[in-house]
Design a protein around this motif. Structure first.
Motif, PDB file in Angstrom:
ATOM      1  N   LYS A 145       0.836  -1.191   0.000  1.00  0.00           N
ATOM      2  CA  LYS A 145       0.000   0.000   0.000  1.00  0.00           C
ATOM      3  C   LYS A 145       0.870   1.240   0.000  1.00  0.00           C
ATOM      4  N   VAL A 147       0.501   5.422   0.640  1.00  0.00           N
ATOM      5  CA  VAL A 147      -0.385   6.386   1.277  1.00  0.00           C
ATOM      6  C   VAL A 147       0.234   7.772   1.179  1.00  0.00           C
ATOM      7  N   LYS A 187       0.218  13.475  12.237  1.00  0.00           N
ATOM      8  CA  LYS A 187      -0.885  12.519  12.206  1.00  0.00           C
ATOM      9  C   LYS A 187      -0.500  11.222  12.908  1.00  0.00           C
ATOM     10  N   MET A 189      -1.430   7.365  12.438  1.00  0.00           N
ATOM     11  CA  MET A 189      -2.004   6.486  11.423  1.00  0.00           C
ATOM     12  C   MET A 189      -1.917   5.042  11.894  1.00  0.00           C
ATOM     13  N   SER A 190      -2.857   4.236  11.417  1.00  0.00           N
ATOM     14  CA  SER A 190      -2.866   2.821  11.756  1.00  0.00           C
ATOM     15  C   SER A 190      -1.832   2.078  10.917  1.00  0.00           C
ATOM     16  N   ASP A 192      -2.316  -0.036   8.830  1.00  0.00           N
ATOM     17  CA  ASP A 192      -2.835  -0.248   7.488  1.00  0.00           C
ATOM     18  C   ASP A 192      -2.905   1.040   6.672  1.00  0.00           C
ATOM     19  N   GLY A 193      -2.421   2.151   7.238  1.00  0.00           N
ATOM     20  CA  GLY A 193      -2.371   3.390   6.492  1.00  0.00           C
ATOM     21  C   GLY A 193      -3.568   4.290   6.648  1.00  0.00           C
ATOM     22  N   GLU A 194      -4.473   3.985   7.580  1.00  0.00           N
ATOM     23  CA  GLU A 194      -5.645   4.823   7.797  1.00  0.00           C
ATOM     24  C   GLU A 194      -5.340   5.875   8.864  1.00  0.00           C
ATOM     25  N   THR A 195      -5.886   7.067   8.685  1.00  0.00           N
ATOM     26  CA  THR A 195      -5.665   8.157   9.627  1.00  0.00           C
ATOM     27  C   THR A 195      -6.504   7.939  10.877  1.00  0.00           C
ATOM     28  N   VAL A 196      -5.851   7.847  12.021  1.00  0.00           N
ATOM     29  CA  VAL A 196      -6.535   7.664  13.301  1.00  0.00           C
ATOM     30  C   VAL A 196      -6.800   9.010  13.957  1.00  0.00           C
ATOM     31  N   SER A 470      -2.875   2.954  -4.083  1.00  0.00           N
ATOM     32  CA  SER A 470      -3.536   3.800  -3.093  1.00  0.00           C
ATOM     33  C   SER A 470      -4.535   3.026  -2.244  1.00  0.00           C
ATOM     34  N   LEU A 471      -5.014   1.886  -2.735  1.00  0.00           N
ATOM     35  CA  LEU A 471      -5.989   1.088  -2.002  1.00  0.00           C
ATOM     36  C   LEU A 471      -5.404  -0.198  -1.468  1.00  0.00           C
TER      37      LEU A 471
END
Length: 584
Positions: A145, A147, A187, A189-190, A192-196, A470-471
């Protein structure tokens, strides 16, 4: 059988034993089973480094020989050099390497999670690449991934992007990592690349930084608390260090304002590096930071932060970027690498003068993210150089114990030595990430990747064409309709087509609705927003009984306060008692 049959000879190709064409000649008849040769894969990943480029210094006493002794012991010295090279390869995990080429520009920061199973890297190409060792094979070494922390929408004209200054996994909780870009907002981030969480930006029009809720200018670096998994610290160019609780992103927990004593700076200086260390056996932790004016400052990690515990002016040359700083595992020694081509060793118990200072060419002028790190158990110090060499230094005298080229000719910017899997990760200016390991010393990580069978893929298969970076999904995978962000809602159809009556009707989102913020978002991010839906009369009357029983302002006169008497008026006497007639 006749003699003529015995004289028949078959012509075989006359090839040398080491000729590569022998690999294409059949060795036997029938179907052959193709099995992966793990030993051959390991041998191919072995580093081929010239002995002339690998430097292992010797004590000065050994070099004080006469010319005759050197000539007489020439053969013995060469044998000793070869023996020392093999000993160094066995001492440090640098005999093999795995190359990861996923970035387009210089790799500025790398980090491994506490278990050593996931690698993240940041670059000045404004992306963070996530690599999972469990899913990689020798032929599919790539990121699962990619990001961009500040990319909101690809088609948006106002989308912005910033180079990555620092990424670091939480050493106590590998589920999140700290991402610092060239932006005032850091930031969380998790994995997995998600913003926490995204920390708030401060008011840039306030002069006193103590009254701001966040950084007002670019954040340069950051790190995690050594014992509290919910606390981190960031350093910014606004002359502040800010301690954050990741559960409260609206305001920092503490703000540390550094007041520079350099003339002409108005008391401000950019904070270039920060380290937060704690003794492994327990004790008070320390927070150490470096500034652009050459000052090295130390605070007690548990506070108070109003005044530093120690401060060293001109620890490095003023206006030179001190990008590397680290604290030993016992919390007593601090090593810094400045932009003045010096590496210095400091003692936190006598934080006045450096214990040792050695020359080392710096790359901070071109790449401010250049770092220096302690090895496992602080038994060694590693750092890169402008020539692309990896230097392993003695933690006592900072002398080079082992030097090996990683990306010759391209500066080595960032290094990291993971203690659990015993592997060294490096990032270079040419966009390459190298993982150095030794199969006999290292565990998991790159060793598992190179021990797997290569994945069977088509000769024309290109991961860039089959993977949406990106996904993090394969282009050939089956995706549920509407599962991806931006997908069509249920009940909606393409323009000009009828809607399916069996699907539930979804109200169409108008531009006005799209511009209105969500009620949940308002309640979470705007303080006192819940008062909008509260009746003010009921909000005041709920304190009536408390004010009567325990008045706050009139409690001193409660005993002497006169009792109010009201006249009893019947319904017939609504106008009150008879008044005197008015004289005309």
């Amino acid at each position: 059988m006749s003699d003529e049959d015995e004289d028949v000879q078959f012509e075989a190709p006359d090839l040398a034993d080491d000729d590569p064409m022998r690999a294409f000649l059949p060795a036997s008849f029938g179907k052959k089973s193709k099995e992966a040769d793990i030993a051959a894969q390991m041998d191919r990943s072995k580093r081929t480094v010239d002995q002339s480029s690998t430097h292992t210094p010797k004590p000065d006493s050994q070099s004080r020989d006469t010319a005759g002794d050197v000539e007489s012991h020439n053969d013995s010295d060469s044998d000793a050099n070869s023996d020392s090279e093999s000993d160094d390869e066995d001492e440090y995990p640098t005999s093999h390497e795995m190359l990861i080429k996923t970035h387009d520009r210089a790799v500025t920061t790398v980090s491994l999670d506490p278990a050593g199973g996931r690698l993240i890297s940041g670059s000045i190409d404004c992306t963070v690449k996530l690599h999972d060792f469990s899913s990689m094979t020798p032929t599919t070494i790539r990121a699962f991934k990619s990001v961009d922390p500040f990319e909101t929408k690809r088609s948006a004209g106002t989308s912005e992007t910033h180079p990555i200054n620092h990424v670091e996994f939480n050493p106590l909780a590998g589920g999140v990592f700290l991402c610092v870009s060239a932006h005032p907002q850091a930031k969380i981030m998790s994995r997995d690349g998600e913003t926490v969480a995204e920390f708030v930006k401060g008011d840039m029009y306030l002069r006193d930084m103590n009254h701001t809720k966040g950084h007002v200018s670019e954040v340069t670096t950051g790190t995690w608390h050594p014992t509290d998994k919910n606390i981190c610290v960031t350093a910014g160019t606004d002359s502040t260090l800010r301690i954050w609780d990741i559960n409260n992103k609206r305001c920092q927990k503490e703000v540390i304002v550094f007041k520079s004593k350099t003339i002409g700076t108005a008391g401000r200086s950019r904070m270039t590096a920060v380290a937060w260390g704690s003794p492994a056996q327990g004790g008070n932790n320390v927070l150490v930071s470096a500034a652009l004016d050459g000052t090295l400052v130390m605070w007690g990690g548990n506070g108070p932060f109003s005044r530093p515990a120690a401060e060293i002016r001109d620890a490095h040359k003023p206006s030179s970027w001190t990008g590397g700083i680290d604290i030993s595992s016992d919390g007593r020694m601090v090593v810094t690498r400045g932009g003045d081509d010096l590496i210095k060793l400091w003692d936190t118990r006598k934080f006045k003068e450096p214990l040792v200072s050695v020359q080392h060419p710096s790359t901070s002028n071109e790449y401010p993210m250049t770092n220096i790190k302690y090895g496992p158990n602080s038994s060694s110090i590693i750092t890169g150089s402008s020539t692309g060499h990896l230097h392993i230094l003695n933690p006592g005298n900072l002398q080079s114990e082992y030097t090996t080229p990683v990306t010759a000719g391209s500066p080595l910017i960032t290094v990291d030595w993971h203690p659990k899997i015993n592997q060294i990760v490096t990032g270079s200016a040419n966009g390459e990430t190298h993982i150095l390991y030794n199969p006999s010393m290292s565990v998991r990580g790159a060793v598992d990747v190179m021990s797997r069978a290569p994945k069977k893929r088509h000769v024309d298969d290109n991961p860039e064409f089959t993977t949406d970076m990106s996904l993090g999904l394969s282009g050939e995978s089956i995706i549920t309709p509407g599962a991806l962000p931006g997908g069509r809602k249920a009940g909606m159809a393409a323009p000009g087509k009828l809607k399916d009556p069996r699907r539930p009707q979804v109200p169409q989102q108008t531009p006005f609705m799209r511009s209105q913020p969500d009620e949940k978002h308002i309640s979470e991010n705007i303080p006192l927003s819940r008062m909008l839906h509260e009746d003010p009369r009921e909000a005041l009357l709920k304190y009536a009984d408390v004010a009567k029983k325990d008045p706050m302002f009139t409690n001193a006169w409660k005993a002497t306060q006169p009792v109010t008497h009201y006249a009893d008026i019947s319904d017939e006497e609504e106008d009150g008692p008879d008044k005197k007639k008015v004289k005309r």
